[in-house]
Design a protein around this motif. Structure first.
Motif, PDB file in Angstrom:
ATOM      1  N   THR A 237      13.396   0.616   2.304  1.00  0.00           N
ATOM      2  CA  THR A 237      12.589   0.958   3.469  1.00  0.00           C
ATOM      3  C   THR A 237      13.211   2.142   4.199  1.00  0.00           C
ATOM      4  O   THR A 237      14.352   2.527   3.947  1.00  0.00           O
TER       5      THR A 237
ATOM      6  N   ASN B 191       7.860 -13.719   5.630  1.00  0.00           N
ATOM      7  CA  ASN B 191       7.942 -12.595   4.687  1.00  0.00           C
ATOM      8  C   ASN B 191       7.039 -12.758   3.475  1.00  0.00           C
ATOM      9  O   ASN B 191       7.334 -12.244   2.404  1.00  0.00           O
TER      10      ASN B 191
ATOM     11  N   LEU C 101      13.762  -4.133  -0.456  1.00  0.00           N
ATOM     12  CA  LEU C 101      12.722  -5.139  -0.621  1.00  0.00           C
ATOM     13  C   LEU C 101      12.304  -5.242  -2.076  1.00  0.00           C
ATOM     14  O   LEU C 101      12.326  -4.258  -2.807  1.00  0.00           O
TER      15      LEU C 101
ATOM     16  N   ASN D 186      14.329   2.121   7.001  1.00  0.00           N
ATOM     17  CA  ASN D 186      15.471   1.622   7.767  1.00  0.00           C
ATOM     18  C   ASN D 186      16.637   1.190   6.894  1.00  0.00           C
ATOM     19  O   ASN D 186      17.607   0.619   7.383  1.00  0.00           O
TER      20      ASN D 186
ATOM     21  N   ARG E 285       2.950   1.214   4.212  1.00  0.00           N
ATOM     22  CA  ARG E 285       3.308   0.190   5.200  1.00  0.00           C
ATOM     23  C   ARG E 285       3.013  -1.164   4.574  1.00  0.00           C
ATOM     24  O   ARG E 285       1.879  -1.459   4.181  1.00  0.00           O
TER      25      ARG E 285
ATOM     26  N   ASN F 279       5.670  -8.909  10.278  1.00  0.00           N
ATOM     27  CA  ASN F 279       6.692  -7.888  10.068  1.00  0.00           C
ATOM     28  C   ASN F 279       6.047  -6.708   9.366  1.00  0.00           C
ATOM     29  O   ASN F 279       5.171  -6.892   8.523  1.00  0.00           O
ATOM     30  N   GLN F 280       6.515  -5.507   9.695  1.00  0.00           N
ATOM     31  CA  GLN F 280       6.024  -4.313   9.029  1.00  0.00           C
ATOM     32  C   GLN F 280       7.201  -3.514   8.506  1.00  0.00           C
ATOM     33  O   GLN F 280       8.204  -3.350   9.207  1.00  0.00           O
ATOM     34  N   TYR F 281       7.067  -3.053   7.275  1.00  0.00           N
ATOM     35  CA  TYR F 281       8.104  -2.274   6.612  1.00  0.00           C
ATOM     36  C   TYR F 281       7.482  -0.983   6.112  1.00  0.00           C
ATOM     37  O   TYR F 281       6.383  -0.995   5.548  1.00  0.00           O
TER      38      TYR F 281
END
Length: 72
Positions: free
Chosen positions: A30, A64, A36, A32, A57, A2-4
């Motif tokens: 993030t 996770n 986190l 989006n 990133r 996963n990338q945030y």
């Protein structure tokens, strides 16, 4: 994996409590809108005299768990 993606602008003074260990985590939002929690120690390599500033990133595995943090 996963990338945030997120941006940070934390002054040097504000990060001192995290750097000294008084606060162990940082909460980030993030791009989006996902919130986190990140261990403050992961941000130490990015600390400068100005603090921590930039777009980042975060890459995690499928569970996770932290893999890497990069500045963009």
């Amino acid at each position: 994996m996963n990338q945030y993606y997120f941006s940070l602008n934390i002054s040097y003074q504000a990060f001192l409590s995290h750097y000294s260990g008084a606060a162990s985590s940082v909460h980030v939002m993030t791009d989006n809108g996902l919130r986190l929690q990140l261990a403050a120690s992961k941000l130490r390599p990015f600390l400068s005299q100005l603090g921590i500033r930039g777009h980042f990133r975060l890459t995690t595995d499928q569970n996770n768990k932290f893999l890497k943090l990069e500045t963009l």
